[in-house]
Write a protein that holds these residues in place. Structure first.
Motif, PDB file in Angstrom:
ATOM      1  N   SER A 148       0.826  -1.206   0.000  1.00 36.54           N
ATOM      2  CA  SER A 148       0.000   0.000   0.000  1.00 36.54           C
ATOM      3  C   SER A 148       0.862   1.259   0.000  1.00 36.54           C
ATOM      4  O   SER A 148       0.613   2.193  -0.779  1.00 36.54           O
ATOM      5  CB  SER A 148      -0.921  -0.008   1.223  1.00 36.54           C
ATOM      6  N   ASN A 149       1.879   1.303   0.865  1.00 33.73           N
ATOM      7  CA  ASN A 149       2.773   2.456   0.899  1.00 33.73           C
ATOM      8  C   ASN A 149       3.507   2.636  -0.426  1.00 33.73           C
ATOM      9  O   ASN A 149       3.674   3.766  -0.907  1.00 33.73           O
ATOM     10  CB  ASN A 149       3.780   2.301   2.041  1.00 33.73           C
ATOM     11  N   ALA A 150       3.939   1.511  -1.002  1.00 36.93           N
ATOM     12  CA  ALA A 150       4.650   1.573  -2.281  1.00 36.93           C
ATOM     13  C   ALA A 150       3.721   2.062  -3.397  1.00 36.93           C
ATOM     14  O   ALA A 150       4.120   2.884  -4.231  1.00 36.93           O
ATOM     15  CB  ALA A 150       5.220   0.197  -2.627  1.00 36.93           C
ATOM     16  N   ALA A 151       2.476   1.565  -3.406  1.00 33.87           N
ATOM     17  CA  ALA A 151       1.507   1.966  -4.438  1.00 33.87           C
ATOM     18  C   ALA A 151       1.180   3.455  -4.339  1.00 33.87           C
ATOM     19  O   ALA A 151       1.091   4.158  -5.354  1.00 33.87           O
ATOM     20  CB  ALA A 151       0.237   1.134  -4.308  1.00 33.87           C
ATOM     21  N   LEU A 152       1.018   3.942  -3.121  1.00 37.91           N
ATOM     22  CA  LEU A 152       0.729   5.367  -2.920  1.00 37.91           C
ATOM     23  C   LEU A 152       1.917   6.229  -3.358  1.00 37.91           C
ATOM     24  O   LEU A 152       1.744   7.256  -4.014  1.00 37.91           O
ATOM     25  CB  LEU A 152       0.402   5.624  -1.449  1.00 37.91           C
ATOM     26  N   LYS A 153       3.107   5.787  -3.014  1.00 36.16           N
ATOM     27  CA  LYS A 153       4.314   6.543  -3.387  1.00 36.16           C
ATOM     28  C   LYS A 153       4.518   6.530  -4.896  1.00 36.16           C
ATOM     29  O   LYS A 153       4.876   7.555  -5.496  1.00 36.16           O
ATOM     30  CB  LYS A 153       5.534   5.947  -2.676  1.00 36.16           C
ATOM     31  N   TYR A 154       4.260   5.375  -5.508  1.00 35.70           N
ATOM     32  CA  TYR A 154       4.449   5.258  -6.959  1.00 35.70           C
ATOM     33  C   TYR A 154       3.401   6.079  -7.710  1.00 35.70           C
ATOM     34  O   TYR A 154       3.697   6.712  -8.730  1.00 35.70           O
ATOM     35  CB  TYR A 154       4.389   3.791  -7.381  1.00 35.70           C
ATOM     36  N   ALA A 155       2.168   6.079  -7.206  1.00 39.14           N
ATOM     37  CA  ALA A 155       1.095   6.866  -7.827  1.00 39.14           C
ATOM     38  C   ALA A 155       1.409   8.358  -7.725  1.00 39.14           C
ATOM     39  O   ALA A 155       1.140   9.126  -8.654  1.00 39.14           O
ATOM     40  CB  ALA A 155      -0.239   6.558  -7.154  1.00 39.14           C
ATOM     41  N   LEU A 156       1.975   8.761  -6.606  1.00 40.05           N
ATOM     42  CA  LEU A 156       2.350  10.165  -6.425  1.00 40.05           C
ATOM     43  C   LEU A 156       3.449  10.555  -7.412  1.00 40.05           C
ATOM     44  O   LEU A 156       3.461  11.674  -7.938  1.00 40.05           O
ATOM     45  CB  LEU A 156       2.840  10.375  -4.986  1.00 40.05           C
ATOM     46  N   TYR A 157       4.318   9.600  -7.720  1.00 38.40           N
ATOM     47  CA  TYR A 157       5.416   9.857  -8.650  1.00 38.40           C
ATOM     48  C   TYR A 157       4.928   9.919 -10.102  1.00 38.40           C
ATOM     49  O   TYR A 157       5.294  10.813 -10.860  1.00 38.40           O
ATOM     50  CB  TYR A 157       6.489   8.774  -8.497  1.00 38.40           C
ATOM     51  N   THR A 158       4.083   8.969 -10.491  1.00 48.61           N
ATOM     52  CA  THR A 158       3.648   8.879 -11.887  1.00 48.61           C
ATOM     53  C   THR A 158       2.566   9.887 -12.227  1.00 48.61           C
ATOM     54  O   THR A 158       2.427  10.303 -13.378  1.00 48.61           O
ATOM     55  CB  THR A 158       3.114   7.466 -12.207  1.00 48.61           C
ATOM     56  N   ASP A 159       1.752  10.247 -11.229  1.00 45.79           N
ATOM     57  CA  ASP A 159       0.636  11.165 -11.445  1.00 45.79           C
ATOM     58  C   ASP A 159      -0.272  10.676 -12.572  1.00 45.79           C
ATOM     59  O   ASP A 159      -0.724  11.448 -13.422  1.00 45.79           O
ATOM     60  CB  ASP A 159       1.152  12.576 -11.758  1.00 45.79           C
ATOM     61  N   ALA A 160      -0.544   9.340 -12.569  1.00 37.87           N
ATOM     62  CA  ALA A 160      -1.419   8.726 -13.572  1.00 37.87           C
ATOM     63  C   ALA A 160      -2.617   8.114 -12.857  1.00 37.87           C
ATOM     64  O   ALA A 160      -2.454   7.417 -11.849  1.00 37.87           O
ATOM     65  CB  ALA A 160      -0.662   7.654 -14.351  1.00 37.87           C
ATOM     66  N   TRP A 161      -3.824   8.348 -13.371  1.00 39.04           N
ATOM     67  CA  TRP A 161      -5.024   7.906 -12.650  1.00 39.04           C
ATOM     68  C   TRP A 161      -5.111   6.396 -12.452  1.00 39.04           C
ATOM     69  O   TRP A 161      -5.616   5.962 -11.411  1.00 39.04           O
ATOM     70  CB  TRP A 161      -6.287   8.449 -13.341  1.00 39.04           C
ATOM     71  N   PRO A 162      -4.646   5.535 -13.400  1.00 39.56           N
ATOM     72  CA  PRO A 162      -4.731   4.087 -13.124  1.00 39.56           C
ATOM     73  C   PRO A 162      -3.934   3.682 -11.881  1.00 39.56           C
ATOM     74  O   PRO A 162      -4.369   2.827 -11.106  1.00 39.56           O
ATOM     75  CB  PRO A 162      -4.149   3.446 -14.391  1.00 39.56           C
ATOM     76  N   LEU A 163      -2.766   4.311 -11.696  1.00 35.87           N
ATOM     77  CA  LEU A 163      -1.951   3.998 -10.521  1.00 35.87           C
ATOM     78  C   LEU A 163      -2.608   4.526  -9.252  1.00 35.87           C
ATOM     79  O   LEU A 163      -2.504   3.909  -8.181  1.00 35.87           O
ATOM     80  CB  LEU A 163      -0.553   4.583 -10.670  1.00 35.87           C
ATOM     81  N   THR A 164      -3.275   5.660  -9.370  1.00 33.77           N
ATOM     82  CA  THR A 164      -3.990   6.211  -8.220  1.00 33.77           C
ATOM     83  C   THR A 164      -5.133   5.287  -7.811  1.00 33.77           C
ATOM     84  O   THR A 164      -5.361   5.048  -6.618  1.00 33.77           O
ATOM     85  CB  THR A 164      -4.549   7.611  -8.539  1.00 33.77           C
ATOM     86  N   VAL A 165      -5.852   4.740  -8.799  1.00 29.57           N
ATOM     87  CA  VAL A 165      -6.941   3.798  -8.520  1.00 29.57           C
ATOM     88  C   VAL A 165      -6.405   2.554  -7.818  1.00 29.57           C
ATOM     89  O   VAL A 165      -6.983   2.071  -6.838  1.00 29.57           O
ATOM     90  CB  VAL A 165      -7.672   3.405  -9.827  1.00 29.57           C
ATOM     91  N   ILE A 166      -5.288   2.031  -8.319  1.00 32.13           N
ATOM     92  CA  ILE A 166      -4.660   0.857  -7.686  1.00 32.13           C
ATOM     93  C   ILE A 166      -4.285   1.167  -6.246  1.00 32.13           C
ATOM     94  O   ILE A 166      -4.533   0.365  -5.336  1.00 32.13           O
ATOM     95  CB  ILE A 166      -3.419   0.410  -8.486  1.00 32.13           C
TER      96      ILE A 166
END
Length: 327
Positions: A278-296
């Protein structure tokens, strides 16, 4: 009359001599949940209230478990020794060091000096424990049946040094973080290969150990967090770690979360790997700024929150009905 009531209550709840060390995984999971909700504040702008509540709860549980296990050590030293030398259960002593390291991050949000002091303690204990367990494995004559995912716990403890200590101001912290990444990364790779071989070529693990299969994602997601904290960037190597851990979680999820697997303290083994994801997914979504990663990231955080709530309630249930501390 009061003493008889106390005895009856002890019999109904159980004896502290049967307190399992792997229950410290609950502190890991709840601490990880606290850190995840704090990360969600950066990505989603959510309140930090949940993070604060989870952090306080993790600290309280650690204090209760720490005192309880020290009492067990004093009153039943042979029980603790047997648990430590056990080829499978002994690995869960790593949950104590990981819990300390994660609590250093939780407490560091409120007091940097206290968090740093706790990190130093956790770092020393994690390195010592990692040394002991790797040395023990190299004694030879190790039963392949005992090559289970729990073997990764002390190794993940060394990786967590860089997760919690990536921003430590000490002049020697950089080298300690590099040391932890080197030990944790290489040993985890070797162990992961041996564990895969055991799972493929030998009989399935006992039902009680099945939840621990989720631990197999920890080296990748914790590795992602430790590496990115150290490098202060997300590169292609970090992305590979994150995506493989996510893929492995999807594979293992349907093998672990089954009604046929009985509930017990071992189920807390799923909490920290999921918190790391969960922490990794949140950090990665913040980095990519892409909605699919944010949903994940949102899905994983919601799933983690639900799983930990269920684990917490069910653990209290088996504690008070006498099943948790029953020999």
């Amino acid at each position: 009359m009061q003493s008889m009531t106390a005895v009856e209550k002890q019999r109904s709840i159980g004896s502290i001599q049967f307190l399992p060390v792997n229950l410290f995984a609950s502190v890991m999971g709840i601490s990880g949940l606290s850190l995840a909700w704090r990360e969600a504040n950066k990505l989603l702008g959510t309140s930090t209230v949940i993070a604060d509540i989870c952090g306080i709860l993790a600290i309280a549980i650690f204090i209760v478990l720490g005192i309880s296990y020290l009492v067990k050590w004093v009153m039943y030293p042979q029980k603790v020794k047997n648990e430590f030398i056990h080829p499978v259960m002994g690995n869960f002593f790593g949950t104590i060091t990981i819990a300390i390291l994660l609590l250093s991050s939780v407490i560091g949000s409120y007091s940097q000096a206290t968090g740093q002091a706790i990190w130093v303690i956790g770092t020393v204990l994690a390195l010592v424990l990692g040394f002991v367990f790797v040395a023990r494995l190299l004694n030879g004559n190790y039963n392949p049946e005992n090559m289970v995912p729990a073997l990764l716990v002390p190794v993940v403890g060394t990786l967590d040094i860089s997760v919690a200590g990536g921003q430590m101001p000490f002049p020697w912290a950089r080298e300690i973080n590099l040391l932890s990444l080197a030990i944790g990364g290489v040993v985890a790779l070797v162990y992961f290969t041996l564990i895969l071989s055991r799972l493929i070529h030998h009989a399935p693990m006992p039902a009680g150990l099945m939840p621990s299969m989720i631990i197999m994602i920890a080296p990748f997601e914790v590795g992602f967090l430790g590496y990115t904290n150290f490098e202060q960037r997300v590169d292609s190597f970090a992305s590979v770690l994150f995506y493989f851990g996510l893929f492995l979680f999807l594979v293992l999820f349907f093998k672990v979360f089954k009604k046929t697997i009985p509930f017990g303290a071992s189920w807390w083994g799923v909490s920290f790997p999921m918190a790391a994801l969960s922490n990794a997914a949140l950090k990665y979504a913040l980095y990519t700024d892409a909605w699919p990663l944010t949903v994940i990231a949102v899905i994983v955080l919601a799933l983690l929150s639900i799983v930990l709530l269920v684990l917490f309630v069910r653990t209290l249930n088996i504690l008070f009905n006498g099943k948790l501390l029953k020999g």
